[in-house]
Design a protein around this motif. Structure first.
Motif, mmCIF file in Angstrom:
data_model
loop_
_atom_site.group_PDB
_atom_site.id
_atom_site.type_symbol
_atom_site.label_atom_id
_atom_site.label_comp_id
_atom_site.label_asym_id
_atom_site.label_seq_id
_atom_site.Cartn_x
_atom_site.Cartn_y
_atom_site.Cartn_z
ATOM 1 N N ILE A 117 12.429 13.806 64.134
ATOM 2 C CA ILE A 117 12.926 12.687 64.944
ATOM 3 C C ILE A 117 12.126 11.421 64.650
ATOM 4 O O ILE A 117 12.695 10.337 64.461
ATOM 5 C CB ILE A 117 12.885 13.041 66.442
ATOM 6 N N LEU A 118 10.797 11.533 64.599
ATOM 7 C CA LEU A 118 9.981 10.353 64.290
ATOM 8 C C LEU A 118 10.185 9.896 62.854
ATOM 9 O O LEU A 118 10.155 8.697 62.559
ATOM 10 C CB LEU A 118 8.508 10.647 64.561
ATOM 11 N N TYR A 119 10.411 10.825 61.953
ATOM 12 C CA TYR A 119 10.732 10.472 60.570
ATOM 13 C C TYR A 119 12.000 9.624 60.534
ATOM 14 O O TYR A 119 12.089 8.616 59.821
ATOM 15 C CB TYR A 119 10.907 11.765 59.773
ATOM 16 N N GLY A 120 12.982 10.009 61.339
ATOM 17 C CA GLY A 120 14.206 9.220 61.428
ATOM 18 C C GLY A 120 13.968 7.832 61.985
ATOM 19 O O GLY A 120 14.594 6.853 61.544
ATOM 20 N N GLN A 121 13.052 7.714 62.952
ATOM 21 C CA GLN A 121 12.763 6.396 63.514
ATOM 22 C C GLN A 121 12.173 5.473 62.442
ATOM 23 O O GLN A 121 12.420 4.266 62.447
ATOM 24 C CB GLN A 121 11.777 6.518 64.685
ATOM 25 N N SER A 393 18.660 10.159 68.841
ATOM 26 C CA SER A 393 17.616 9.656 67.938
ATOM 27 C C SER A 393 18.088 8.437 67.163
ATOM 28 O O SER A 393 17.340 7.463 67.000
ATOM 29 C CB SER A 393 17.190 10.762 66.967
ATOM 30 N N VAL A 394 19.329 8.479 66.677
ATOM 31 C CA VAL A 394 19.885 7.334 65.949
ATOM 32 C C VAL A 394 19.982 6.128 66.878
ATOM 33 O O VAL A 394 19.575 5.013 66.526
ATOM 34 C CB VAL A 394 21.259 7.679 65.337
ATOM 35 N N HIS A 395 20.513 6.335 68.066
ATOM 36 C CA HIS A 395 20.662 5.222 69.012
ATOM 37 C C HIS A 395 19.298 4.652 69.407
ATOM 38 O O HIS A 395 19.156 3.429 69.567
ATOM 39 C CB HIS A 395 21.427 5.688 70.247
ATOM 40 N N ALA A 396 18.292 5.514 69.564
ATOM 41 C CA ALA A 396 16.949 5.031 69.891
ATOM 42 C C ALA A 396 16.383 4.216 68.740
ATOM 43 O O ALA A 396 15.768 3.160 68.956
ATOM 44 C CB ALA A 396 16.031 6.217 70.198
ATOM 45 N N ALA A 397 16.582 4.695 67.507
ATOM 46 C CA ALA A 397 16.064 3.979 66.334
ATOM 47 C C ALA A 397 16.706 2.609 66.193
ATOM 48 O O ALA A 397 16.050 1.644 65.773
ATOM 49 C CB ALA A 397 16.301 4.799 65.067
ATOM 50 N N SER A 399 18.061 0.786 68.751
ATOM 51 C CA SER A 399 17.784 -0.072 69.909
ATOM 52 C C SER A 399 16.300 -0.309 70.159
ATOM 53 O O SER A 399 15.927 -1.263 70.852
ATOM 54 C CB SER A 399 18.405 0.549 71.168
ATOM 55 N N GLY A 400 15.438 0.586 69.625
ATOM 56 C CA GLY A 400 14.019 0.494 69.943
ATOM 57 C C GLY A 400 13.718 0.894 71.378
ATOM 58 O O GLY A 400 12.720 0.457 71.958
ATOM 59 N N ASP A 401 14.555 1.755 71.933
ATOM 60 C CA ASP A 401 14.411 2.200 73.323
ATOM 61 C C ASP A 401 13.497 3.430 73.353
ATOM 62 O O ASP A 401 13.939 4.543 73.033
ATOM 63 C CB ASP A 401 15.787 2.534 73.885
ATOM 64 N N ILE A 402 12.238 3.257 73.734
ATOM 65 C CA ILE A 402 11.284 4.368 73.699
ATOM 66 C C ILE A 402 11.626 5.442 74.723
ATOM 67 O O ILE A 402 11.338 6.632 74.506
ATOM 68 C CB ILE A 402 9.839 3.865 73.867
ATOM 69 N N ASP A 403 12.265 5.063 75.818
ATOM 70 C CA ASP A 403 12.665 6.074 76.806
ATOM 71 C C ASP A 403 13.763 6.973 76.240
ATOM 72 O O ASP A 403 13.752 8.191 76.466
ATOM 73 C CB ASP A 403 13.137 5.403 78.092
ATOM 74 N N LEU A 404 14.701 6.396 75.517
ATOM 75 C CA LEU A 404 15.743 7.203 74.881
ATOM 76 C C LEU A 404 15.138 8.088 73.791
ATOM 77 O O LEU A 404 15.556 9.241 73.610
ATOM 78 C CB LEU A 404 16.826 6.289 74.297
ATOM 79 N N LEU A 405 14.157 7.565 73.078
ATOM 80 C CA LEU A 405 13.464 8.367 72.066
ATOM 81 C C LEU A 405 12.817 9.586 72.712
ATOM 82 O O LEU A 405 12.904 10.710 72.191
ATOM 83 C CB LEU A 405 12.419 7.507 71.357
#
Length: 488
Positions: A117-121, A393-397, A399-405
């Motif tokens: 997941i972090l790799y995707g970010q 994970s895609v949506h968090a990456a 938007s930069g939304d750490i809560d969604l991450l």
């Protein structure tokens, strides 16, 4: 023929060489141009020297250029191939090290689970930069071939947000088919006909025929259990076959970290894995392998350069999809393979927005997927769990939304089996802070994450994992290779 292929992340030296020689096995492609680009000038010059040597040794008119200016490499390209690892081994080490502090033991950590997941970010913002450049300076309707993990997330972002014609490519299906053919006693993998479908790294052989004869679960289980090597190396994979009724494409180590059942108790992990090679489940196995491979290449580079002087042998063309897709698109010689694309009816019981991996045919009209496939219910349920994580994970990456991450990581099957919500929240804060240099979309969230970490009471532990091996030195690698050569 004359067209241009750009390879982003061309400093992945061994893989770039393989793609290059595969493509030049197509007779019509001798006069094309390869434009190499990478953030590492050092790696770029090493791979260019190798490819130049291949061109010279084979007396080809092929043009090879290399530049750290990505847009220059992409100018006029008809095809763009990506094999990047954003953050390199430095960030990858944190993908493995930090989750271990919270009890999460990963073998690879590049697809889902905390590391994937972090790799995707890290990757997705860069993928969108690639897509912007492709739209602006490449050939109109250029095709983007993504080899980089996390495959589904990268491809999802490129299609949905990058608005570029994208296909994701992997070799897991081919390798799984080779295993099945071997245990069934086939003389060649070509004797095996199969339908394999699902999502990348969780794809399932739902139909198998050997020389026209249908192969059922019981015969396949018996064949794997009787095999002197795979019965030991693929214990987890065989257990899943027994319970699900179908074989997974993915290696023992990869599959173990996508499921919530086999790596959640440290004292039981060794029951399901094998330590003869990293791919069978070793803790941080791919990180160790990648580190050793990098060190080996740096030291033994003159040997790699010398080997490049050999003639290209078309009979040794690999089963990587890229060269076969390009050949089909440009020559109309039809190719059948398994490709990562947006679902849109390909698999009936998976979400339609998901990136699925399934059979398709390629000709001059493009990639044409076989539609209407239905997975066995257990396979679909397992895939859907991962798809939900990928989507968040895609949506968090984006938007930069750490809560969604954090919610994405919380819903990961293995993470959820091991960690509490409090642990997940702190772990994600720690990973975002550690990897901040490659996470521009979370820059606004880093100060608050640091503040929370300074006040946290969540306990962690320093733990190497249940089955960790040390990185071997060049001398140890030489000795092992010499012993294998003598034994062989």
């Amino acid at each position: 023929m004359s067209f241009k292929i750009a390879i982003i992340g061309a400093g992945s030296v061994g893989f770039t060489k393989k793609l290059f020689t595969d493509i030049l096995c197509v007779p019509e492609f001798k006069g094309i141009e390869f434009a190499l680009t990478d953030v590492s000038e050092h790696n770029l010059q090493m791979i260019k020297a190798i490819l130049d040597r291949i061109v010279e040794a084979n007396k080809l008119p092929t043009k090879v250029t290399a530049t750290t200016d990505r847009r220059k490499a992409l100018e006029g390209a008809r095809y763009v191939i990506s094999c990047v690892r954003v953050g390199g081994l430095e960030a990858y080490a944190d993908d493995i090290r930090i989750p271990l502090k919270y009890g999460i033991d990963q073998c690879v950590g590049d697809t889902i689970c905390a590391g994937g997941i972090l790799y995707g970010q890290r990757n997705i913002p860069v993928i969108l930069d690639f897509c912007k450049d492709i739209r602006e300076v490449a050939e109109t309707d250029a095709k983007f071939l993504n080899y980089a993990n996390p495959m589904a997330m990268n491809t999802w972002a490129a299609i949905e947000y990058g608005k570029v014609d994208t296909v994701g490519l992997c070799h897991g299906v081919q390798h799984g088919a080779e295993q099945i053919a071997e245990v069934l006693g086939a003389k060649s993998p070509r004797e095996l006909d199969y339908v394999c479908s699902g999502i990348n790294h969780q794809t399932w052989f739902i139909e198998l025929r050997l020389n026209g004869r249908e192969i059922g679960k019981d015969e396949l289980v018996a064949a794997f259990e009787a095999h002197p090597v795979y019965s030991r190396q693929e214990k987890l994979r065989i257990d899943v076959l027994k319970r699900f009724g179908v074989y997974s494409t993915e290696s023992n180590g990869h599959l173990s970290e996508y499921l919530p059942w086999y790596r959640k108790r440290p004292d039981e992990i060794t029951r399901w894995i094998d330590m003869s090679d990293w791919i069978h489940g070793e803790t941080g196995g791919y990180l160790r392998y990648s580190t050793e491979t990098r060190n080996w290449f740096e030291t033994e580079y003159p040997q790699f350069l010398e080997a490049a002087s050999k003639p290209i042998d078309p009979s040794k063309r690999s089963n990587e999809h890229a060269s076969h897709i390009l050949e089909a698109l440009e020559t109309n010689r039809v190719y059948r393979g398994h490709f990562n694309v947006k679902n849109d009816g390909v698999i009936t019981n998976l979400p339609q927005d998901a990136i699925v991996e399934s059979p398709g045919f390629v000709d001059r009209f493009g990639i044409n997927m076989a539609a209407g496939i239905t997975l066995p219910e257990a396979c679909a349920a397992t895939c859907i769990s991962s798809i939900n994580v990928q989507r968040m994970s895609v949506h968090a990456a984006i938007s930069g939304d750490i809560d969604l991450l954090k919610l994405a990581v919380l819903h990961d099957p293995l993470v959820g089996a091991v960690s509490t919500p409090e642990e997940v929240w702190q772990m994600v804060d720690e990973m975002v802070v550690a990897e901040a240099a490659w996470l521009p979309q979370y820059a606004h969230a880093v100060p608050a994450a640091k503040e929370r970490l300074s006040k946290s009471s969540v306990k962690t532990r320093e733990w190497a994992g249940a089955a960790r091996r040390s990185v071997r030195s060049i001398e140890e690698l030489r000795a092992e290779k010499a012993a294998l050569k003598q034994a062989g």
